[in-house]
Scaffold this motif. Structure first.
Motif, PDB file in Angstrom:
ATOM      1  N   ASP A 308     -30.771 122.101 -37.974  1.00 35.57           N
ATOM      2  CA  ASP A 308     -30.929 123.550 -37.881  1.00 35.57           C
ATOM      3  C   ASP A 308     -30.751 124.124 -39.279  1.00 35.57           C
ATOM      4  OD1 ASP A 308     -30.949 126.220 -37.315  1.00 35.57           O
ATOM      5  OD2 ASP A 308     -29.379 126.163 -35.806  1.00 35.57           O
ATOM      6  N   LEU A 309     -31.777 124.802 -39.770  1.00 31.85           N
ATOM      7  CA  LEU A 309     -31.699 125.359 -41.122  1.00 31.85           C
ATOM      8  C   LEU A 309     -30.623 126.434 -41.227  1.00 31.85           C
ATOM      9  CD1 LEU A 309     -35.401 125.685 -42.334  1.00 31.85           C
ATOM     10  CD2 LEU A 309     -33.729 123.903 -42.810  1.00 31.85           C
ATOM     11  N   ALA A 310     -30.258 127.055 -40.104  1.00 33.91           N
ATOM     12  CA  ALA A 310     -29.241 128.106 -40.142  1.00 33.91           C
ATOM     13  C   ALA A 310     -27.832 127.571 -40.043  1.00 33.91           C
ATOM     14  CB  ALA A 310     -29.501 129.113 -39.011  1.00 33.91           C
ATOM     15  N   ASP A 311     -27.660 126.307 -39.674  1.00 35.99           N
ATOM     16  CA  ASP A 311     -26.318 125.757 -39.485  1.00 35.99           C
ATOM     17  C   ASP A 311     -26.378 124.260 -39.777  1.00 35.99           C
ATOM     18  OD1 ASP A 311     -23.745 125.162 -38.837  1.00 35.99           O
ATOM     19  OD2 ASP A 311     -23.832 125.860 -36.765  1.00 35.99           O
ATOM     20  N   ALA A 312     -25.900 123.858 -40.959  1.00 36.87           N
ATOM     21  CA  ALA A 312     -25.947 122.447 -41.344  1.00 36.87           C
ATOM     22  C   ALA A 312     -25.013 121.588 -40.510  1.00 36.87           C
ATOM     23  CB  ALA A 312     -25.596 122.303 -42.829  1.00 36.87           C
ATOM     24  N   ALA A 313     -24.008 122.177 -39.874  1.00 37.09           N
ATOM     25  CA  ALA A 313     -23.058 121.393 -39.086  1.00 37.09           C
ATOM     26  C   ALA A 313     -23.661 120.880 -37.781  1.00 37.09           C
ATOM     27  CB  ALA A 313     -21.814 122.234 -38.780  1.00 37.09           C
ATOM     28  N   ARG A 314     -24.826 121.383 -37.386  1.00 39.32           N
ATOM     29  CA  ARG A 314     -25.432 120.968 -36.129  1.00 39.32           C
ATOM     30  C   ARG A 314     -26.438 119.833 -36.308  1.00 39.32           C
ATOM     31  NH1 ARG A 314     -28.563 124.459 -33.597  1.00 39.32           N
ATOM     32  NH2 ARG A 314     -27.846 123.880 -31.527  1.00 39.32           N
ATOM     33  N   ALA A 315     -26.468 119.214 -37.473  1.00 41.72           N
ATOM     34  CA  ALA A 315     -27.448 118.158 -37.740  1.00 41.72           C
ATOM     35  C   ALA A 315     -27.108 116.892 -36.953  1.00 41.72           C
ATOM     36  CB  ALA A 315     -27.502 117.854 -39.236  1.00 41.72           C
ATOM     37  N   LEU A 316     -28.152 116.237 -36.429  1.00 49.45           N
ATOM     38  CA  LEU A 316     -28.019 114.973 -35.706  1.00 49.45           C
ATOM     39  C   LEU A 316     -28.943 113.952 -36.359  1.00 49.45           C
ATOM     40  CD1 LEU A 316     -28.091 116.256 -32.002  1.00 49.45           C
ATOM     41  CD2 LEU A 316     -26.091 115.532 -33.312  1.00 49.45           C
ATOM     42  N   PRO A 317     -28.433 112.803 -36.790  1.00 52.71           N
ATOM     43  CA  PRO A 317     -29.292 111.795 -37.433  1.00 52.71           C
ATOM     44  C   PRO A 317     -30.236 111.167 -36.411  1.00 52.71           C
ATOM     45  CG  PRO A 317     -27.086 110.937 -37.102  1.00 52.71           C
ATOM     46  CD  PRO A 317     -27.028 112.373 -36.707  1.00 52.71           C
ATOM     47  N   PRO A 318     -31.370 110.628 -36.872  1.00 49.40           N
ATOM     48  CA  PRO A 318     -32.312 109.993 -35.936  1.00 49.40           C
ATOM     49  C   PRO A 318     -31.716 108.740 -35.296  1.00 49.40           C
ATOM     50  CG  PRO A 318     -33.380 110.511 -38.034  1.00 49.40           C
ATOM     51  CD  PRO A 318     -31.915 110.692 -38.237  1.00 49.40           C
ATOM     52  N   ARG A 319     -31.667 108.731 -33.975  1.00 53.78           N
ATOM     53  CA  ARG A 319     -31.201 107.594 -33.206  1.00 53.78           C
ATOM     54  C   ARG A 319     -32.004 107.520 -31.917  1.00 53.78           C
ATOM     55  NH1 ARG A 319     -24.668 108.673 -33.750  1.00 53.78           N
ATOM     56  NH2 ARG A 319     -24.487 108.234 -35.984  1.00 53.78           N
ATOM     57  N   SER A 320     -31.831 106.446 -31.207  1.00 59.01           N
ATOM     58  CA  SER A 320     -32.491 106.264 -29.923  1.00 59.01           C
ATOM     59  C   SER A 320     -31.444 106.134 -28.832  1.00 59.01           C
ATOM     60  CB  SER A 320     -33.391 105.023 -29.954  1.00 59.01           C
ATOM     61  OG  SER A 320     -32.626 103.870 -30.283  1.00 59.01           O
ATOM     62  N   GLY A 321     -31.897 106.090 -27.601  1.00 57.05           N
ATOM     63  CA  GLY A 321     -30.971 105.973 -26.485  1.00 57.05           C
ATOM     64  C   GLY A 321     -30.913 107.239 -25.651  1.00 57.05           C
ATOM     65  N   THR A 322     -30.506 107.064 -24.402  1.00 54.75           N
ATOM     66  CA  THR A 322     -30.469 108.194 -23.467  1.00 54.75           C
ATOM     67  C   THR A 322     -29.421 109.228 -23.864  1.00 54.75           C
ATOM     68  OG1 THR A 322     -31.180 106.707 -21.700  1.00 54.75           O
ATOM     69  CG2 THR A 322     -30.241 108.816 -21.043  1.00 54.75           C
ATOM     70  N   ARG A 323     -28.240 108.779 -24.286  1.00 59.71           N
ATOM     71  CA  ARG A 323     -27.183 109.720 -24.644  1.00 59.71           C
ATOM     72  C   ARG A 323     -27.569 110.541 -25.866  1.00 59.71           C
ATOM     73  NH1 ARG A 323     -21.326 107.002 -24.648  1.00 59.71           N
ATOM     74  NH2 ARG A 323     -20.877 109.222 -24.984  1.00 59.71           N
ATOM     75  N   HIS A 324     -28.182 109.896 -26.852  1.00 58.54           N
ATOM     76  CA  HIS A 324     -28.598 110.652 -28.039  1.00 58.54           C
ATOM     77  C   HIS A 324     -29.727 111.616 -27.684  1.00 58.54           C
ATOM     78  CE1 HIS A 324     -29.170 111.505 -32.274  1.00 58.54           C
ATOM     79  NE2 HIS A 324     -30.473 111.295 -32.108  1.00 58.54           N
ATOM     80  N   ARG A 325     -30.614 111.209 -26.794  1.00 59.46           N
ATOM     81  CA  ARG A 325     -31.684 112.118 -26.371  1.00 59.46           C
ATOM     82  C   ARG A 325     -31.106 113.368 -25.729  1.00 59.46           C
ATOM     83  NH1 ARG A 325     -36.063 110.772 -21.564  1.00 59.46           N
ATOM     84  NH2 ARG A 325     -37.015 112.843 -21.465  1.00 59.46           N
ATOM     85  N   GLN A 326     -30.108 113.212 -24.859  1.00 59.02           N
ATOM     86  CA  GLN A 326     -29.479 114.365 -24.242  1.00 59.02           C
ATOM     87  C   GLN A 326     -28.766 115.239 -25.276  1.00 59.02           C
ATOM     88  OE1 GLN A 326     -29.972 115.258 -21.164  1.00 59.02           O
ATOM     89  NE2 GLN A 326     -31.175 113.405 -20.747  1.00 59.02           N
ATOM     90  N   ALA A 327     -28.182 114.614 -26.288  1.00 56.47           N
ATOM     91  CA  ALA A 327     -27.518 115.393 -27.339  1.00 56.47           C
ATOM     92  C   ALA A 327     -28.524 116.222 -28.128  1.00 56.47           C
ATOM     93  CB  ALA A 327     -26.746 114.455 -28.268  1.00 56.47           C
TER      94      ALA A 327
END
Length: 452
Positions: A308-327
């Motif tokens: 999110d360009l407005a909030d750097a703390a909300r960044a999520l690195p690229p990963r796979s898996g169901t839990r990461h998809r939900q995140a």
């Protein structure tokens, strides 16, 4: 049914001798008019003015002595019936307002504010306010305030009213509406696939992909890959074997960069007003696009990241898996406009060879600067235009000229991106599927990852 927690303020008790009650303007107006009429009757010797002043003065004195002895607290409770999951539609709110039994209140004053609507007032009898059913139209995705309710009691003849300062904080009901993902038939891919798992066919030899060729057996080849028919046909010496080779399958690294610094409606005249008219907004389009892309790539076992360009703390690195998809989907649906323009000093670092989607209105330079930096690093960049179709019928001529200048600067930014090798995708366009099919074509994918 869900019952949101109401914000409770200080409530005066019944032993406060009428705590929480203030004189209403009606009582003060009656006293003022009666005094003016009496003075005018004395000055101008008009006896008929006394007939007007006397009832008002008597009513004001009687109402002054009828101050309620109990408190003026109003207990508000709200229940929201959620719509079907993943939809934005009308919801039903059941509002219950109860006044203290010892209070001699004749009416209830409600101030309600719903989605995209300015506050409005309603005066109801206590019985009509418990319960009160409201139909609220929810036309946007993301976090939003469904209902804000304030209430105060009104005494006999509207001479006394509950003190707004003593009634506490208003009751607010907030919810998060999930964007509805759009099924995508074509998905662009990065210039090179570097993952070891997934469903995309790469150019590297390995297991799991399509047929590549038939070659002589070498050390490390699996015995189950021996092609006995090719061996019998091509073998020239004893012990010479031939194996079938296939290409490996790989996954793609996809990064979704959402610009949530503003949320613009299609009506240009509403860009600066506190309560825009109902309609599609830029963040609605951005959430839908991000959720659709995230669901589609995650379904192909690709690695998906979010920023999110407005909030750097909300960044999520690229990963796979169901839990990461939900995140990732949760981060997308909770994205809201920040209301202030912030600048990223450092360019966010991405996975090597990632495909970057920049979802923005591109009305300023920051998303362009980041996109150009990612292109120079060798990433494939697709600029997703999330500006809704603009309506300018209500704009004066001066504002139309200003809008032309803003759109001209925006076109210049897209031209700079095109020259650098970045590609454009208009999500709200009727030709979105055609644009995605063109971006997913192999000939475009072969050259788009080279640095400018």
């Amino acid at each position: 049914m869900t019952t949101p927690r109401a914000q409770e303020g200080a409530t005066p008790s019944a032993s406060d001798a009428g705590g929480g009650w203030v004189r209403s303007p009606a009582q003060a107006a009656a006293a003022l008019v009666s005094v003016v009429c009496l003075v005018a009757a004395f000055v101008f010797s008009r006896a008929e003015l006394v007939l007007i002043a006397a009832p008002l003065l008597i009513a004001a004195l009687v109402d002054r002595s009828r101050r309620p002895s109990a408190g003026a607290a109003v207990d508000l409770a709200v229940e929201i019936a959620d719509p079907a999951e993943g939809t934005t539609s009308a919801v039903t709110a059941i509002l219950s307002a109860e006044i203290e039994r010892e209070s001699a209140a004749d009416a209830l004053h409600l101030r309600l504010a719903t989605v995209d609507r300015p506050p409005f007032d309603a005066v109801l009898a206590p019985r009509s306010a418990a319960p009160l059913r409201l139909g609220i139209a929810v036309g946007h995705s993301g976090p939003q305030r469904i209902l804000t309710a304030e209430a105060r009691a009104i005494g006999a003849d509207a001479s006394w009213a509950g003190d707004p300062d003593a009634s506490g904080s208003p009751t607010e009901v907030q919810r998060i509406v999930r964007p509805v993902p759009v099924p995508l038939r074509s998905l662009p891919l990065p210039a090179r696939l570097v993952g070891l798992t997934g469903q995309h066919v790469s150019v590297r030899p390995g297991d799991g992909g399509e047929f590549r060729d038939v070659d002589r057996y070498r050390a490390g080849d699996r015995l189950r890959r021996i092609d006995w028919k090719a061996t019998a046909r091509r073998g020239q010496r004893p012990g010479e074997l031939y194996v079938r080779r296939t290409t490996a399958t790989s996954d793609a690294a996809v990064h979704l960069v959402l610009d949530a610094r503003d949320d613009l409606p299609g009506e240009v005249a509403d860009w600066a007003v506190p309560y825009p008219r109902p309609g599609l907004r830029s963040l609605d389009i951005a959430r839908e696009a991000a959720a659709s892309l995230a669901a589609a790539y995650a379904g192909m076992a690709d690695r998906v990241g979010f920023d999110d360009l407005a909030d750097a703390a909300r960044a999520l690195p690229p990963r796979s898996g169901t839990r990461h998809r939900q995140a990732v989907l949760r981060a997308i649906e909770t994205t809201a406009a920040r209301g202030s323009v912030t600048d990223r000093i450092r360019v966010p670092r991405l996975a090597p060879g990632a495909l970057v989607y920049v979802l923005s209105t591109f009305l300023d330079e920051q998303p362009v600067r980041l996109a150009l930096a990612w292109r120079a690093a060798g990433h494939r960049v697709i600029a997703v235009d999330v500006l809704p179709p603009l309506a300018t019928a209500d704009l004066p001529s001066r504002d139309r000229i200003a809008l032309r200048l803003v759109l001209a600067e925006r076109d210049v930014r897209f031209e700079r991106l095109r020259v650098s090798g970045a590609e454009r995708l208009q999500w709200a366009s009727a030709e979105r599927d055609v644009q995605l099919r063109r971006l997913a074509a192999p000939q475009r994918r072969a050259t788009s990852g080279r640095p400018a």
